[in-house]
Write a protein that holds these residues in place. Sequence first.
Motif, mmCIF file in Angstrom:
data_model
loop_
_atom_site.group_PDB
_atom_site.id
_atom_site.type_symbol
_atom_site.label_atom_id
_atom_site.label_comp_id
_atom_site.label_asym_id
_atom_site.label_seq_id
_atom_site.Cartn_x
_atom_site.Cartn_y
_atom_site.Cartn_z
ATOM 1 N N ALA A 122 40.169 24.370 66.394
ATOM 2 C CA ALA A 122 41.129 23.762 67.321
ATOM 3 C C ALA A 122 41.753 24.816 68.228
ATOM 4 O O ALA A 122 41.928 24.589 69.437
ATOM 5 N N THR A 123 42.063 25.974 67.666
ATOM 6 C CA THR A 123 42.633 27.066 68.459
ATOM 7 C C THR A 123 41.644 27.553 69.510
ATOM 8 O O THR A 123 42.002 27.825 70.664
ATOM 9 N N GLU A 124 40.368 27.640 69.117
ATOM 10 C CA GLU A 124 39.325 28.064 70.044
ATOM 11 C C GLU A 124 39.184 27.075 71.199
ATOM 12 O O GLU A 124 38.975 27.469 72.362
ATOM 13 N N ILE A 125 39.298 25.787 70.880
ATOM 14 C CA ILE A 125 39.207 24.756 71.912
ATOM 15 C C ILE A 125 40.399 24.846 72.866
ATOM 16 O O ILE A 125 40.243 24.743 74.092
ATOM 17 N N ASP A 140 38.798 16.521 75.442
ATOM 18 C CA ASP A 140 39.709 16.885 74.369
ATOM 19 C C ASP A 140 39.096 16.441 73.042
ATOM 20 O O ASP A 140 38.256 15.535 73.000
ATOM 21 N N ILE A 141 39.539 17.068 71.942
ATOM 22 C CA ILE A 141 38.837 16.897 70.664
ATOM 23 C C ILE A 141 39.794 16.554 69.522
ATOM 24 O O ILE A 141 40.840 17.199 69.354
ATOM 25 N N ALA A 155 34.254 20.439 74.452
ATOM 26 C CA ALA A 155 35.414 21.027 75.131
ATOM 27 C C ALA A 155 34.987 21.722 76.420
ATOM 28 O O ALA A 155 35.663 21.618 77.451
ATOM 29 N N ASP A 156 33.858 22.422 76.365
ATOM 30 C CA ASP A 156 33.347 23.082 77.575
ATOM 31 C C ASP A 156 33.028 22.081 78.682
ATOM 32 O O ASP A 156 33.061 22.424 79.864
ATOM 33 N N GLY A 179 41.323 25.622 77.315
ATOM 34 C CA GLY A 179 42.139 24.792 78.188
ATOM 35 C C GLY A 179 42.135 23.325 77.855
ATOM 36 O O GLY A 179 42.629 22.500 78.634
ATOM 37 N N ARG A 180 41.578 22.967 76.695
ATOM 38 C CA ARG A 180 41.553 21.573 76.258
ATOM 39 C C ARG A 180 42.504 21.380 75.083
ATOM 40 O O ARG A 180 42.865 22.325 74.395
ATOM 41 N N GLN A 181 42.887 20.138 74.856
ATOM 42 C CA GLN A 181 43.732 19.803 73.716
ATOM 43 C C GLN A 181 42.847 19.530 72.503
ATOM 44 O O GLN A 181 41.741 18.983 72.640
#
Length: 250
Positions: free
Chosen positions: A43-46, A27-28, A22-23, A50-52
């Motif tokens: 997922a929330t951390e990602i 997207d993941i 993600a960094d 700013g990524r999905q």
Amino acid sequence: MTIALVTGGSRGLGRSMALHLADHGHDIILTYRSKNAEAEAVATEIKAKGRQAIALQLDVAKSETFGDFADTVNGALQENWDREDFDFLVNNAGIGINAPFMEMSEEQFDQLTNIHLKAAFFLSQKLVPLMKDGGRIINISSGLVRFALPGYAAYGALKGAVDVLTRYMAKELGPRGITVNALAPGAIETDFGGGVVRDNPEVNDFVAANTALGRVGLPDDIGGAVAMLLSPEAGWITGQRVEFSGGMFL
């Protein structure tokens, strides 16, 4: 916009892989076996980066569910990204069973085989039709293919099979421009195998003393390695086993 699917992404190495990717702007899609809350937290951390990201349930020990899982991925891609394909697959999910060669049961061996070898083979087989041409696959191997420690005969042998599978996948998927490599961690401080490397001072000291860089590996060492192998600059590497162990047992 690139999408990476990381199995076992709710904790340990998979969590670090997902966050590092993600960094790097990906997207993941991450999978979890039973701990939905942990997966959703990742997922929330990602998303905060700013990524999905989405979390999907998958038990990699059950190859009979992989077809349905591929259908779920297909639907999630269309719903969340308005796409019918994704870019990267990281076959990471796994367990460790430490048992001497003379004590390993057939049930334990079959469990390890289902999770580490059959999943890498058949999950990839079901998901490759959803992968974009020019995509990448990383199969997680182990330093235990190169060196031997008592109690890991089955695990090491199966990871050796993953290394061979990786070369065949690279050869057969090459016409689509898909690269396939095996990433082999050394000993890492996680809850893997009951957290023995992380929580047992004697084991930790033993590993550090036998590692060129003088310490045990951390999850971020491997998360960063995955991001590196999935970078644009690594596009000419395929069919290789790449060890990230800090120089363990050189």
